[in-house]
Design a protein around this motif. Sequence first.
Motif, PDB file in Angstrom:
ATOM      1  N   CYS A 153       0.848  -1.205   0.000  1.00  0.00           N
ATOM      2  CA  CYS A 153       0.000   0.000   0.000  1.00  0.00           C
ATOM      3  C   CYS A 153       0.878   1.247   0.000  1.00  0.00           C
ATOM      4  O   CYS A 153       0.565   2.242  -0.664  1.00  0.00           O
ATOM      5  CB  CYS A 153      -0.926  -0.007   1.217  1.00  0.00           C
ATOM      6  SG  CYS A 153      -2.147  -1.330   1.163  1.00  0.00           S
ATOM      7  N   GLY A 154       1.993   1.182   0.747  1.00  0.00           N
ATOM      8  CA  GLY A 154       2.917   2.319   0.791  1.00  0.00           C
ATOM      9  C   GLY A 154       3.546   2.570  -0.569  1.00  0.00           C
ATOM     10  O   GLY A 154       3.663   3.721  -1.018  1.00  0.00           O
ATOM     11  N   ARG A 157       0.961   4.069  -3.003  1.00  0.00           N
ATOM     12  CA  ARG A 157       0.718   5.494  -2.746  1.00  0.00           C
ATOM     13  C   ARG A 157       1.879   6.336  -3.278  1.00  0.00           C
ATOM     14  O   ARG A 157       1.669   7.355  -3.943  1.00  0.00           O
ATOM     15  CB  ARG A 157       0.563   5.725  -1.238  1.00  0.00           C
ATOM     16  CG  ARG A 157       0.421   7.193  -0.892  1.00  0.00           C
ATOM     17  CD  ARG A 157       0.364   7.459   0.586  1.00  0.00           C
ATOM     18  NE  ARG A 157       0.041   8.843   0.850  1.00  0.00           N
ATOM     19  CZ  ARG A 157       0.749   9.646   1.647  1.00  0.00           C
ATOM     20  NH1 ARG A 157       1.800   9.189   2.287  1.00  0.00           N
ATOM     21  NH2 ARG A 157       0.394  10.899   1.826  1.00  0.00           N
ATOM     22  N   ASP A 158       3.100   5.883  -2.993  1.00  0.00           N
ATOM     23  CA  ASP A 158       4.270   6.646  -3.420  1.00  0.00           C
ATOM     24  C   ASP A 158       4.296   6.770  -4.944  1.00  0.00           C
ATOM     25  O   ASP A 158       4.507   7.862  -5.503  1.00  0.00           O
ATOM     26  CB  ASP A 158       5.536   5.950  -2.893  1.00  0.00           C
ATOM     27  CG  ASP A 158       6.732   6.882  -2.866  1.00  0.00           C
ATOM     28  OD1 ASP A 158       6.698   7.895  -3.581  1.00  0.00           O
ATOM     29  OD2 ASP A 158       7.707   6.592  -2.153  1.00  0.00           O
ATOM     30  N   CYS A 297      -3.092   0.750   6.294  1.00  0.00           N
ATOM     31  CA  CYS A 297      -3.039   0.207   4.931  1.00  0.00           C
ATOM     32  C   CYS A 297      -4.153   0.818   4.083  1.00  0.00           C
ATOM     33  O   CYS A 297      -3.927   1.240   2.944  1.00  0.00           O
ATOM     34  CB  CYS A 297      -3.187  -1.314   4.961  1.00  0.00           C
ATOM     35  SG  CYS A 297      -1.808  -2.142   5.759  1.00  0.00           S
ATOM     36  N   ASN A 300      -3.600   4.429   3.063  1.00  0.00           N
ATOM     37  CA  ASN A 300      -2.575   4.526   2.018  1.00  0.00           C
ATOM     38  C   ASN A 300      -3.180   4.204   0.658  1.00  0.00           C
ATOM     39  O   ASN A 300      -2.918   4.891  -0.333  1.00  0.00           O
ATOM     40  CB  ASN A 300      -1.421   3.559   2.317  1.00  0.00           C
ATOM     41  CG  ASN A 300      -0.314   4.226   3.110  1.00  0.00           C
ATOM     42  OD1 ASN A 300       0.493   4.974   2.564  1.00  0.00           O
ATOM     43  ND2 ASN A 300      -0.289   3.988   4.409  1.00  0.00           N
ATOM     44  N   ASP A 303      -5.526   6.947  -0.527  1.00  0.00           N
ATOM     45  CA  ASP A 303      -4.803   8.090  -1.072  1.00  0.00           C
ATOM     46  C   ASP A 303      -4.269   7.771  -2.467  1.00  0.00           C
ATOM     47  O   ASP A 303      -4.315   8.607  -3.369  1.00  0.00           O
ATOM     48  CB  ASP A 303      -3.647   8.464  -0.132  1.00  0.00           C
ATOM     49  CG  ASP A 303      -3.234   9.915  -0.313  1.00  0.00           C
ATOM     50  OD1 ASP A 303      -4.127  10.760  -0.529  1.00  0.00           O
ATOM     51  OD2 ASP A 303      -2.021  10.203  -0.275  1.00  0.00           O
ATOM     52  N   ARG A 500       7.257   3.389   5.372  1.00  0.00           N
ATOM     53  CA  ARG A 500       7.236   4.498   4.419  1.00  0.00           C
ATOM     54  C   ARG A 500       8.597   4.663   3.743  1.00  0.00           C
ATOM     55  O   ARG A 500       8.699   4.839   2.536  1.00  0.00           O
ATOM     56  CB  ARG A 500       6.824   5.780   5.163  1.00  0.00           C
ATOM     57  CG  ARG A 500       6.321   6.894   4.277  1.00  0.00           C
ATOM     58  CD  ARG A 500       6.661   8.230   4.886  1.00  0.00           C
ATOM     59  NE  ARG A 500       8.079   8.324   5.195  1.00  0.00           N
ATOM     60  CZ  ARG A 500       9.023   8.606   4.311  1.00  0.00           C
ATOM     61  NH1 ARG A 500       8.696   8.849   3.064  1.00  0.00           N
ATOM     62  NH2 ARG A 500      10.309   8.644   4.666  1.00  0.00           N
ATOM     63  N   THR A 522       5.764  11.274   0.184  1.00  0.00           N
ATOM     64  CA  THR A 522       4.887  10.594   1.144  1.00  0.00           C
ATOM     65  C   THR A 522       5.116  11.052   2.580  1.00  0.00           C
ATOM     66  O   THR A 522       4.263  10.845   3.436  1.00  0.00           O
ATOM     67  CB  THR A 522       5.078   9.066   1.072  1.00  0.00           C
ATOM     68  OG1 THR A 522       6.470   8.774   1.236  1.00  0.00           O
ATOM     69  CG2 THR A 522       4.592   8.498  -0.236  1.00  0.00           C
ATOM     70  N   LEU A 527      -1.976  11.734   5.099  1.00  0.00           N
ATOM     71  CA  LEU A 527      -2.825  10.652   4.597  1.00  0.00           C
ATOM     72  C   LEU A 527      -4.291  11.039   4.807  1.00  0.00           C
ATOM     73  O   LEU A 527      -4.588  11.937   5.612  1.00  0.00           O
ATOM     74  CB  LEU A 527      -2.504   9.367   5.362  1.00  0.00           C
ATOM     75  CG  LEU A 527      -1.236   8.653   4.881  1.00  0.00           C
ATOM     76  CD1 LEU A 527      -0.675   7.741   5.956  1.00  0.00           C
ATOM     77  CD2 LEU A 527      -1.517   7.862   3.609  1.00  0.00           C
TER      78      LEU A 527
END
Length: 690
Positions: A153-154, A157-158, A297, A300, A303, A500, A522, A527
């Motif tokens: 999930c991180g 998002r990134d 999670c 993330n 987002d 992250r 991030t 978030l």
Amino acid sequence: MALRRTARHAGAGRRRARADAHRAGRRGQRAIFHRLRDALCEFGPGLELRVVPDVARRRRYLRLPARSGVSSGRNGAVRGNRNAGRACPQRRVVLADEPPLAALGLCRAGPAVTATVKAKPSLRANKHMPESTSRDIQTQYDAIVIGGGVNGCGVARDLALRGVKVLLIEKGDFAMGTSWTSSGMIHGGARYLLSDIATTKKSCTDAGYIRCIAPHLIFRIPLMMPILKRDGLKGRINLEGADALFTVYDRYQPLKGGNPHIRLTPEEARRIEPMLAENLLGAVQTDEWGIDVPRLCVINILDAVEHGATAASWTAVTGFLREGRAVTGVAYEDRVTGRRGEARAGIVVNCAGPWATRVAEMAGARVELRPAKGIHLVLDRRISNIGVIAQAVDGRQVFVIPHENVSVIGTTDDDYFGDLDDIRILEDEIEYLLRAMETVLPRIREARIVKTIAGLRPTLFEQAKYEDDLTRDHRVFDHEREDGVPGLITLAGGKLAAYRIMAEDATDLACTKLGNRERCQTHLLPLPGGKGMPDIEGLAAKYRLDPYVVKRLAARQGSRTPAVLALIDENPAFANYVCTCEPVLEAELRYAIRREFVRHAVDLIGRCRLAEGPCQGYGCIVQAATIFGQERGLSPDDVADEALLIAQSKWRWRRDILAGPHLAQEELYRLVHLAVLDPLHVLKHRKEVF
Ligand SMILES: Cc1cc2nc3c(=O)[nH]c(=O)nc-3n(C[C@H](O)[C@H](O)[C@H](O)COP(=O)(O)OP(=O)(O)OC[C@H]3O[C@@H](n4cnc5c(N)ncnc54)[C@H](O)[C@@H]3O)c2cc1C
């Protein structure tokens, strides 16, 4: 002699009573079975009822995963560090084959009663936001992420924040793997100072960022380490040692906004925690941050999707698309609808946690891990005012943390060689934790274990080290360089606390390969829900709710709390509590179903902490499934299926502890559920609302 005779008579009496109870139990089971059969036949054809005589067939009908040949019980898991490498046969706790339906109070073993759950071809499209289904998957992306744990999930998002068109595929619900089973502490880990100081520093630094981008999700955990007199001189050395260790740790605390440690006299320690053992020499108190991991999670991924990503839960990657040795995409299967498809991308990022080895193998690449099993026990009440650390028999540190209306004891750390998808908990592991904790909290066994949690740390492989000493550092595998497989990278190892930074490292490599030069943001952008806390008192007054309930909601939804409560304007009944042992509002459930990629009612456990209090769902499973059904326009049969799925998932975490008083309590709940709530009656009479 007289005493012995009395004891013998008492023993015979107990045996007679047990035999009577057994006979009565069998009669009761038969009665419940007949009642259930009648009720279900009347209720509708969706639930199919069968009497399955033997255990093997029962397992098949219940669709329980087959046990692996190398099960942890018979072979792999080895208690404690000092025993590493020595196989020790261990006994499983009773009732492993009890049907999961018992958890809902619908039936129990005896003549086994099963309900076959049909896969729903499709649920009505969510009118508020796309569901996270495979239907949303397109055929071409810049990047595909495999795994919806905290790292996947991180990374998603990134990538999305850097403008990369990304698809994330998760075979269960988001966070359902190791992430959910972690202790949920975003800490540096004072004990790593002794072996892995870089990890302590990195984790503290990233914890500081996480605290800024998701302030609503984190909570302070004060932790006390009592030192006992029983060890004589060693006790005094331990006290000085702990004081020295935390003095060093204090240097890293400012990175994450932690408080410096304090040393306590026995009297001071007992004033803070009156349940502590008598023979105290002193104590050291520090603090760490805890976080709601399933929600971390989900926000993330929310987002990521709000920045253009696509996410598909309950969808498994089944293979790779190849051009020569290069990976050019993935083949997937939707586990709800059975739909299969393919998606192509310039880069595929393997974030499959402990499954990363298996996923890499599908592409002919190599990721060597040493998965380590860790368990937690959840007690039915808060047994202490603050977190308490104890020393286990092998010298490891274990802890109990009061959280919401329960307490969590953790954790173990053992090499694991069994089935990654069916981790069983052993009686010895439970005993190991309880024995350690009762040295400092002697009354801990008065509480009842309502749930167990088992997970696998995706630790990087190292030879000839005890599990505790393995590095908690992470690694980004560039399979083009290492295995000659272009188009695939893997992120593995590490800690939740540094998720992250780990995601940033993997995304940097993915972006380099894609020719994307955008910088990571991030750590700068909040978030969802992280833009400050709402006015708790004001909202409580406006919606006539208890401020405590609003505060609990805000701890999950943060700045989005007013949007959740606004649903009460739509229908005042949405202010009802679905679960009372830890108040969860109907509005929160409906908000999650509409906006947070809920594909099954069971996903609400992670979104809203549904059924996570002392009752573990007895009061709310049917309610929650009904609300889900109303939102999605499901038939009563499908609602019953959803209720059974929640029950089955809750059962998975309880099946290994059902013995003695736990079993008695479970039976009591079941009968109360049948007699008072009468789930089938509730479902039947709610037909008109669909
Ligand atoms: C008992 C325990 C306690 C811990 N406590 C802490 C702690 O307090 N603090 C801390 O910092 N760290 C802690 N950790 C470590 C931390 O939990 C992990 O490092 C982290 O959660 C790993 O996340 P992940 O995303 O890599 O893996 P996971 O969360 O396992 O995610 C991988 C995902 O990939 C999915 N997947 C696998 N195969 C496929 C496929 N073929 N197709 C689609 N999806 C697939 C899985 O379903 C899973 O959801 C703990 C770990 C354990 C076991």
